[in-house]
Design a protein around this motif. Structure first.
Motif, PDB file in Angstrom:
ATOM      1  N   MET A  36     -69.839  74.460  63.612  1.00 37.94           N
ATOM      2  CA  MET A  36     -71.205  74.654  63.116  1.00 37.94           C
ATOM      3  C   MET A  36     -71.239  75.954  62.321  1.00 37.94           C
ATOM      4  O   MET A  36     -70.589  76.932  62.702  1.00 37.94           O
ATOM      5  CB  MET A  36     -72.207  74.769  64.271  1.00 37.94           C
ATOM      6  N   ALA A  37     -72.002  75.950  61.224  1.00 37.64           N
ATOM      7  CA  ALA A  37     -72.070  77.169  60.420  1.00 37.64           C
ATOM      8  C   ALA A  37     -73.456  77.304  59.827  1.00 37.64           C
ATOM      9  O   ALA A  37     -74.194  76.326  59.732  1.00 37.64           O
ATOM     10  CB  ALA A  37     -71.032  77.123  59.308  1.00 37.64           C
ATOM     11  N   TYR A  38     -73.821  78.546  59.470  1.00 35.57           N
ATOM     12  CA  TYR A  38     -75.073  78.746  58.758  1.00 35.57           C
ATOM     13  C   TYR A  38     -74.821  79.634  57.562  1.00 35.57           C
ATOM     14  O   TYR A  38     -73.826  80.369  57.507  1.00 35.57           O
ATOM     15  CB  TYR A  38     -76.184  79.256  59.674  1.00 35.57           C
ATOM     16  N   PHE A  39     -75.705  79.532  56.619  1.00 36.45           N
ATOM     17  CA  PHE A  39     -75.464  80.266  55.376  1.00 36.45           C
ATOM     18  C   PHE A  39     -76.785  80.490  54.658  1.00 36.45           C
ATOM     19  O   PHE A  39     -77.797  79.838  54.957  1.00 36.45           O
ATOM     20  CB  PHE A  39     -74.487  79.510  54.472  1.00 36.45           C
ATOM     21  N   MET A  69     -71.254  91.850  38.710  1.00 33.69           N
ATOM     22  CA  MET A  69     -70.408  92.284  37.603  1.00 33.69           C
ATOM     23  C   MET A  69     -68.966  91.916  37.950  1.00 33.69           C
ATOM     24  O   MET A  69     -68.320  92.579  38.742  1.00 33.69           O
ATOM     25  CB  MET A  69     -70.539  93.782  37.371  1.00 33.69           C
ATOM     26  N   ALA A  70     -68.474  90.825  37.349  1.00 33.11           N
ATOM     27  CA  ALA A  70     -67.077  90.446  37.558  1.00 33.11           C
ATOM     28  C   ALA A  70     -66.228  91.184  36.541  1.00 33.11           C
ATOM     29  O   ALA A  70     -65.117  91.612  36.820  1.00 33.11           O
ATOM     30  CB  ALA A  70     -66.914  88.941  37.394  1.00 33.11           C
ATOM     31  N   THR A  71     -66.751  91.316  35.348  1.00 36.70           N
ATOM     32  CA  THR A  71     -66.079  92.095  34.310  1.00 36.70           C
ATOM     33  C   THR A  71     -67.000  93.267  33.979  1.00 36.70           C
ATOM     34  O   THR A  71     -67.610  93.820  34.883  1.00 36.70           O
ATOM     35  CB  THR A  71     -65.816  91.205  33.086  1.00 36.70           C
ATOM     36  N   SER A  72     -67.117  93.648  32.729  1.00 35.23           N
ATOM     37  CA  SER A  72     -67.935  94.820  32.426  1.00 35.23           C
ATOM     38  C   SER A  72     -69.406  94.469  32.209  1.00 35.23           C
ATOM     39  O   SER A  72     -70.240  95.341  32.084  1.00 35.23           O
ATOM     40  CB  SER A  72     -67.373  95.530  31.198  1.00 35.23           C
ATOM     41  N   VAL A  73     -69.714  93.148  32.155  1.00 35.74           N
ATOM     42  CA  VAL A  73     -71.093  92.738  31.917  1.00 35.74           C
ATOM     43  C   VAL A  73     -71.682  92.155  33.193  1.00 35.74           C
ATOM     44  O   VAL A  73     -71.013  91.405  33.897  1.00 35.74           O
ATOM     45  CB  VAL A  73     -71.161  91.650  30.814  1.00 35.74           C
ATOM     46  N   ALA A  74     -72.927  92.502  33.480  1.00 38.04           N
ATOM     47  CA  ALA A  74     -73.588  91.918  34.645  1.00 38.04           C
ATOM     48  C   ALA A  74     -74.023  90.505  34.299  1.00 38.04           C
ATOM     49  O   ALA A  74     -74.485  90.234  33.191  1.00 38.04           O
ATOM     50  CB  ALA A  74     -74.788  92.750  35.032  1.00 38.04           C
ATOM     51  N   GLU A  75     -73.822  89.567  35.253  1.00 42.93           N
ATOM     52  CA  GLU A  75     -74.215  88.188  35.003  1.00 42.93           C
ATOM     53  C   GLU A  75     -74.746  87.599  36.295  1.00 42.93           C
ATOM     54  O   GLU A  75     -74.424  88.087  37.375  1.00 42.93           O
ATOM     55  CB  GLU A  75     -72.995  87.362  34.596  1.00 42.93           C
ATOM     56  N   TYR A  76     -75.524  86.518  36.168  1.00 44.89           N
ATOM     57  CA  TYR A  76     -75.952  85.809  37.364  1.00 44.89           C
ATOM     58  C   TYR A  76     -74.829  84.927  37.876  1.00 44.89           C
ATOM     59  O   TYR A  76     -74.097  84.320  37.102  1.00 44.89           O
ATOM     60  CB  TYR A  76     -77.163  84.936  37.059  1.00 44.89           C
ATOM     61  N   ALA A  77     -74.693  84.874  39.187  1.00 37.43           N
ATOM     62  CA  ALA A  77     -73.774  83.941  39.804  1.00 37.43           C
ATOM     63  C   ALA A  77     -74.453  83.436  41.073  1.00 37.43           C
ATOM     64  O   ALA A  77     -75.294  84.132  41.649  1.00 37.43           O
ATOM     65  CB  ALA A  77     -72.457  84.619  40.144  1.00 37.43           C
ATOM     66  N   VAL A  78     -74.110  82.203  41.504  1.00 38.98           N
ATOM     67  CA  VAL A  78     -74.688  81.678  42.736  1.00 38.98           C
ATOM     68  C   VAL A  78     -73.812  82.139  43.897  1.00 38.98           C
ATOM     69  O   VAL A  78     -72.619  81.823  43.947  1.00 38.98           O
ATOM     70  CB  VAL A  78     -74.784  80.140  42.704  1.00 38.98           C
ATOM     71  N   ILE A  79     -74.397  82.915  44.789  1.00 43.87           N
ATOM     72  CA  ILE A  79     -73.636  83.521  45.870  1.00 43.87           C
ATOM     73  C   ILE A  79     -74.155  83.029  47.210  1.00 43.87           C
ATOM     74  O   ILE A  79     -75.366  82.984  47.438  1.00 43.87           O
ATOM     75  CB  ILE A  79     -73.762  85.053  45.818  1.00 43.87           C
ATOM     76  N   MET A  80     -73.241  82.613  48.077  1.00 43.81           N
ATOM     77  CA  MET A  80     -73.622  82.185  49.420  1.00 43.81           C
ATOM     78  C   MET A  80     -72.966  83.112  50.418  1.00 43.81           C
ATOM     79  O   MET A  80     -71.760  83.370  50.336  1.00 43.81           O
ATOM     80  CB  MET A  80     -73.132  80.750  49.673  1.00 43.81           C
ATOM     81  N   ARG A  81     -73.780  83.589  51.331  1.00 41.32           N
ATOM     82  CA  ARG A  81     -73.215  84.317  52.462  1.00 41.32           C
ATOM     83  C   ARG A  81     -73.111  83.313  53.599  1.00 41.32           C
ATOM     84  O   ARG A  81     -74.101  82.679  53.964  1.00 41.32           O
ATOM     85  CB  ARG A  81     -74.105  85.497  52.837  1.00 41.32           C
ATOM     86  N   VAL A  82     -71.897  83.144  54.135  1.00 39.07           N
ATOM     87  CA  VAL A  82     -71.659  82.062  55.099  1.00 39.07           C
ATOM     88  C   VAL A  82     -71.086  82.627  56.384  1.00 39.07           C
ATOM     89  O   VAL A  82     -70.381  83.637  56.377  1.00 39.07           O
ATOM     90  CB  VAL A  82     -70.699  80.999  54.502  1.00 39.07           C
ATOM     91  N   PHE A  91     -64.317  71.225  45.982  1.00 37.88           N
ATOM     92  CA  PHE A  91     -65.236  71.696  47.017  1.00 37.88           C
ATOM     93  C   PHE A  91     -66.396  72.404  46.333  1.00 37.88           C
ATOM     94  O   PHE A  91     -66.216  73.426  45.688  1.00 37.88           O
ATOM     95  CB  PHE A  91     -64.524  72.658  47.975  1.00 37.88           C
ATOM     96  N   ASP A  92     -67.580  71.834  46.466  1.00 35.43           N
ATOM     97  CA  ASP A  92     -68.729  72.406  45.772  1.00 35.43           C
ATOM     98  C   ASP A  92     -69.936  72.335  46.701  1.00 35.43           C
ATOM     99  O   ASP A  92     -70.812  71.492  46.537  1.00 35.43           O
ATOM    100  CB  ASP A  92     -68.977  71.624  44.473  1.00 35.43           C
ATOM    101  N   PHE A  93     -69.940  73.206  47.708  1.00 36.01           N
ATOM    102  CA  PHE A  93     -71.056  73.164  48.649  1.00 36.01           C
ATOM    103  C   PHE A  93     -71.479  74.568  49.026  1.00 36.01           C
ATOM    104  O   PHE A  93     -70.635  75.374  49.379  1.00 36.01           O
ATOM    105  CB  PHE A  93     -70.672  72.401  49.916  1.00 36.01           C
ATOM    106  N   PRO A  94     -72.778  74.866  49.014  1.00 30.82           N
ATOM    107  CA  PRO A  94     -73.814  74.059  48.365  1.00 30.82           C
ATOM    108  C   PRO A  94     -73.550  73.957  46.865  1.00 30.82           C
ATOM    109  O   PRO A  94     -72.869  74.830  46.340  1.00 30.82           O
ATOM    110  CB  PRO A  94     -75.101  74.841  48.631  1.00 30.82           C
ATOM    111  N   ALA A  95     -74.116  72.932  46.222  1.00 32.32           N
ATOM    112  CA  ALA A  95     -73.789  72.657  44.833  1.00 32.32           C
ATOM    113  C   ALA A  95     -73.911  73.909  43.976  1.00 32.32           C
ATOM    114  O   ALA A  95     -74.830  74.710  44.148  1.00 32.32           O
ATOM    115  CB  ALA A  95     -74.706  71.561  44.306  1.00 32.32           C
ATOM    116  N   ASP A  96     -72.964  74.060  43.041  1.00 29.90           N
ATOM    117  CA  ASP A  96     -72.968  75.125  42.036  1.00 29.90           C
ATOM    118  C   ASP A  96     -72.708  76.521  42.581  1.00 29.90           C
ATOM    119  O   ASP A  96     -72.972  77.513  41.912  1.00 29.90           O
ATOM    120  CB  ASP A  96     -74.301  75.149  41.257  1.00 29.90           C
ATOM    121  N   THR A  97     -72.175  76.609  43.809  1.00 28.94           N
ATOM    122  CA  THR A  97     -71.869  77.946  44.322  1.00 28.94           C
ATOM    123  C   THR A  97     -70.672  78.530  43.578  1.00 28.94           C
ATOM    124  O   THR A  97     -69.676  77.840  43.350  1.00 28.94           O
ATOM    125  CB  THR A  97     -71.552  77.878  45.827  1.00 28.94           C
TER     126      THR A  97
END
Lengths: 113, 881
Positions: B177-180, B188-201, B269-275
């Motif tokens: 069982m897990a929660y997230f 910022m993955a490179t030098s530019v800040a961007e939106y990314a879908v992040i899940m803490r699990v 593996f794409d759960f939740p979608a677009d993570t």
């Protein structure tokens, strides 16, 4: 002589196999003639049925075919028993004799009456 | 003397091969029979006959060479299959002989089969195909459901951490069982800040799916304590670092924090979608029992059913209710297969579409059957000749069914092309809430479906004409002109088909009309704001200062910059723009009626806004004032409420100056300084709810994210690059995403639009086909009865009465069809009730309108051929005799 009757349904294959067992490899004409002669012309073989029956036996693997030359030098297709066919004819002959013996009992008056 | 089963199998196989190499076999047989014949002749000659007589008797004895060959051939292969092959070739010739009629029929069927297959391809990918995870069928979500029906929190996807931890401690139904929790964040993955879908699990997350990283490692026990590692998706790795192996060891920056990437998860593996990024959930996660901020997922133990798991979770929930009556009253855990949960409301819509398109296919079959029936009547003499020549009835039925199937499969082949195009269109037009659209394709399963559909429809539209033909009495059609004798049955069959088509058309048109009326109502519903020329820029500026003062300053400065720009009429920022609720809470006013937990207070939408936001959206300030730049953290706490809240909580009293408490970030009392107009915050289909607006300088949280709203004088979209540049100039660490308010509004309507458009399309096709059916039947009757009409007219009937006769026939059919259709629609529209807005499933106006419209169309379809009957020249007709 009575009019010849057609070969009874289901017995033609056995007659063919028995003929091949007795006479060895033979063509369709020979088989038909032999059946009619043996029955003293009381049976009559329809050629369409004959060849269909031969084909069925071939499909089942009881007979094999080969083109050859007949006694009076005609090219003809010869049918011969395979090993499976030999076993099959032994078994079905036994079955047939068994069955006819049983049926025959119903036609002979029983002893003691 | 049957051989054993093996022998029979062998014979069957040989016979199947007998279907091929036919000419060789035929020559062989020819030779064999010829040699037999010669031996027979030889025999006769030896018996003393002359050559000629010997040959004659031999032939007589042979009893018909052809019949011998025929008996033999039947045995050689499988006659039924051989005749099917003959029938197929014959059918192809027949089709070529009537190219126009065949083409029309095939095109109608191709569209029907194609449309059905296209819809099925979406249904298959979204609803049927299992999720691409190991043990996908055992994956479940755990959500809340209230035992009180209709309660505001009747169903909640999100659960609290303490409840989840208790479930995990007690439940025995699950392997893991897990929660997230998570969402779009600035990275910022490179030098530019961007939106990314992040899940803490939670640590078990990957165990639930039994998934291992493609490269690198999974989370370890220590990771969740430190909180400082990340797994990323293969897709994100490619985009940011070129490929997966290069991503290992790189770091992601979130404000002040740097997090190393330790592993990459395969794109399957794409759960939740677009993570994009998975990170360990911190142990210090939200510990409030009603902090419903997490989603829970679990894998059932092998052999445990959903019902057993549900029973166990209900027991655990009841125990928690006893332990924590304040927070857990009436709340139960609900176990749902993950696929069903993912699909949600989309399920009903997809089934509606599949049902609708199937009805269209049925109408197409009806039309096709009508065409074939008409042809069958003209072909009656042909069938009679066949029967007279010895064809059995089953043979004739077989031939006609094969003909129908050939058409069905030709149509199906075209239909697959239609389906490929249709599937693309469906995916492109699909509303954003349909999951797994990237998996939609015309694949093997979909093709098998198409083949199955072809087989079924071939029989469906082939059977009526085949049955009719098989009932034809041999001699009658052979007599001149007596084709009409068989017409009684054919006519009944045609009438039934047309009535069925009309009925289905009513069902589809009624449902389509209801959905279109709902869409129009949705579009016309005043949202309470004006989306025209408003840009929406979702902006996150990750804070570096502990009190987030730098991020606050960033927004204040950015809004001032934008407001000063030429062409900007107003600018502001908002947590939840219309159609998107950021937060909800209970509230009290003046600590009345009496102090009680906020959970039992009346709920309101909580929104955070900056000065100028109301102006940018054109939301009227009905009383008091807008926020201003002096409403800062150190100033007295103030709020603005909407009209709905004022009316609900303070009917007839002045709301200004009253004190309100609402649980967003604190329970501090706040003074109401203004009242604004209502906004449909839950989207256009929900009525406005009470709403509380908080000034952003006093309540700056929400992950340092706000949506900047800019009202421009002219074309808003042209202004997008400018505000994006302004944001990056102020801070390169800010992530932004620009859309238009009109775009957001239309996103909210996307689902309603999608189903309304598709259903209208199906309805139009259905109605057209049904009208074609009515026209066909009446035209056919006119053709068949032209002599009778000629005689009637010769005997003095005027054209008016002939017209009436024909119209009567059409109208009778129409009325029967429409009545049945109305009854069907009464049942069918109830299934669409959940998709309707401000119109009832049994709406009288809609039903009356639909039936009237179809009646008029049908009348027209009847009138055109009936008119022709009335203009028949009796002399001309009678001379033909």
């Amino acid at each position: 002589m009575r009019n010849p009757t057609d070969v009874w349904q289901g017995t033609l294959a056995l007659l063919i196999l028995k003929t091949l067992e007795t006479l060895g490899p033979l063509h369709g004409f020979g088989i038909a003639r032999r059946i009619e002669q043996t029955s003293d012309h009381r049976l009559r073989v329809h050629y369409g049925t004959l060849y269909a029956a031969l084909l069925k036996l071939e499909q089942e693997g009881y007979v094999a075919t080969e083109w050859g030359v007949s006694d009076n030098n005609r090219r003809a297709k010869f049918y011969k028993l395979t090993r499976a066919g030999r076993k099959h004819v032994e078994k079905t002959s036994r079955d047939w004799q068994h069955a006819t013996a049983i049926v025959a009992r119903f036609f002979t008056p029983s002893e003691g009456t | 003397m049957p051989g054993g089963p093996l022998r029979r199998l062998r014979a069957a196989l040989v016979r199947v091969t007998g279907l091929f190499r036919k000419s060789t076999h035929d020559r062989d047989l020819e030779d064999e029979l010829e040699s037999h014949l010669q031996m027979l002749i030889d025999d006769n000659v030896r018996a003393g006959l002359t050559d000629d007589e010997a040959r004659r008797q031999a032939l007589v004895r042979f009893g018909g060479l052809e019949s011998v060959k025929e008996t033999y051939r039947d045995r050689r292969s499988i006659p039924a299959l051989e005749t099917v092959w003959q029938d197929i070739r014959y059918a192809a010739r027949t089709l070529r002989k009537h190219p126009t009629a065949s083409l029309v029929g095939i095109l109608i069927m191709a569209l029907g089969i194609g449309a059905t297959t296209a819809v099925f391809s979406v249904v298959y990918a979204v609803l049927i195909n299992p999720l691409p995870y190991r043990h996908a069928e055992r994956l479940v979500t755990l959500t809340y459901v209230s035992t009180v029906p209709g309660a505001s929190g009747e169903r909640s996807r999100q659960v609290s951490a303490p409840d989840f931890l208790d479930w995990r401690k007690d439940a025995t139904s699950f392997d893991a069982m897990a929660y997230f929790a998570g969402g779009r964040r600035s990275v910022m993955a490179t030098s530019v800040a961007e939106y990314a879908v992040i899940m803490r699990v939670s640590p078990d997350f990957l165990h639930v799916f039994a998934v291992d990283p493609l490269v690198g490692r999974a989370f370890s026990k220590e990771d969740s304590r430190a909180g400082g590692v990340a797994l990323i998706s293969e897709r994100y790795a490619r985009r940011q670092f070129g490929d997966a192996p290069h991503a290992i060891g790189q770091t992601l920056r979130f404000g002040n924090n740097s997090v190393p990437i330790v592993g990459v998860l395969a794109s399957s593996f794409d759960f939740p979608a677009d993570t994009d990024i998975w990170m360990p959930l911190l142990d210090a996660a939200d510990q409030r029992r009603r902090g419903n901020n997490f989603r829970a997922i679990a894998r059932l133990r092998p052999g445990v059913t959903i019902e057993q798991a549900q029973a166990e979770m209900t027991t655990i929930s009841e125990r928690l209710e006893t332990l924590y009556p304040d927070t857990n009253r009436d709340i139960r855990a609900l176990v749902t297969p993950v696929q069903r949960e993912m699909v949600g409301d989309v399920r009903a819509m997809l089934y509606l579409l599949l049902a609708a398109v199937t009805l269209v296919l049925l109408i197409a079959c009806g039309t096709m059957a009508t065409l074939l029936l008409a042809r069958a009547t003209t072909r009656a003499p042909e069938m009679a000749v066949r029967e007279a020549l010895g064809a059995s009835r089953s043979r004739i039925v077989q031939q006609l069914l094969v003909e129908a199937s050939v058409q069905a499969f030709v149509a199906g082949a075209l239909g697959v092309l239609v389906a490929i195009a249709g599937t693309r269109a469906l995916v492109a037009l699909s509303p954003p809430d349909v999951p797994r659209l990237d998996e939609v394709s015309v694949n093997t399963a979909v093709l098998l479906f198409a083949v199955a559909v072809c087989s079924v429809v071939g029989i469906l539209f082939g059977l009526p004409p085949a049955l009719q033909a098989s009932r034809t009495i041999v001699n009658e059609p052979l007599r001149r002109n007596s084709a009409r004798m068989t017409d009684g049955r054919g006519r009944r069959m045609r009438d039934t088909l047309v009535i069925g088509e009309l009925a289905i058309a009513v069902v589809l048109v009624a449902t389509g009309t209801l959905l279109v009326r709902s869409l129009v109502a949705l579009q016309q519903t005043p949202g309470g704001f004006n989306p025209e020329d408003v840009l929406v820029m979702e902006t996150t500026r990750p804070p570096r200062a502990p009190d987030w003062s730098d991020s606050r300053a960033f927004f204040q400065g950015l809004l001032a910059d934008i407001a000063r720009s030429p062409g900007v009429l107003a600018a502001g920022a908002m947590m939840g723009p219309p159609g998107r609720v950021g937060s909800e809470s209970g509230y009290w006013i003046d600590r009345m009626p009496k102090e009680s937990p906020l959970t039992s207070a009346r709920p309101a939408v909580i929104n955070v806004v900056s000065p100028g936001a109301f102006e940018a959206l054109g939301i009227p300030i009905q009383q008091g004032r807008d926020f201003h730049d002096r409403d800062i953290a150190t100033a007295p706490k103030v709020v603005i409420v909407n009209d709905a809240l004022a009316r609900a909580a303070l009917p007839g009293r002045d709301p200004l100056g009253r004190v309100i408490v609402a649980g967003y970030d604190s329970a501090d009392p706040m003074t109401i300084v203004g009242v604004v107009g209502n906004v449909r915050q839950y989207g256009p289909s929900q009525p406005p709810q009470p709403e509380i607006y908080l000034p952003y300088q006093q309540h700056f949280y929400n992950g340092a994210t706000l949506r900047v709203l800019v009202k421009t004088a002219t074309d808003a979209a042209a202004f997008a690059p400018t505000i994006q540049r302004m944001a990056h100039e102020r801070s390169p660490e800010a992530s932004v995403r620009v859309t238009t308010m009109e775009g957001l509004v239309s996103d909210n309507l996307a689902t309603a639009k999608f189903r309304a458009w598709l259903l209208s399309l199906f309805a139009i096709v259905a109605a057209s086909l049904a009208m074609a059916g009515v026209y066909g039947v009446v035209a056919y009757t006119v053709g068949q009865r032209s002599k009778e009409i000629g005689i009637r007219m010769a005997l003095g009937a005027d054209s008016g009465s002939v017209l009436g006769l024909m119209l009567y026939r059409g109208i009778k059919l129409t009325l029967t069809g429409l009545t049945l259709g109305a009854l069907g629609a009464l049942v069918a529209t109830r299934f669409a009730a959940g998709m309707l807005f401000e119109v009832q499933p049994h709406d009288l106006t809609t039903f009356a309108g639909v039936i009237a419209a179809l009646f008029v169309l049908s009348l027209l379809a009847t009138y055109v051929p009936a008119r022709r009957a009335a203009t028949i020249d009796p002399l001309l007709v009678l001379r033909q005799e």
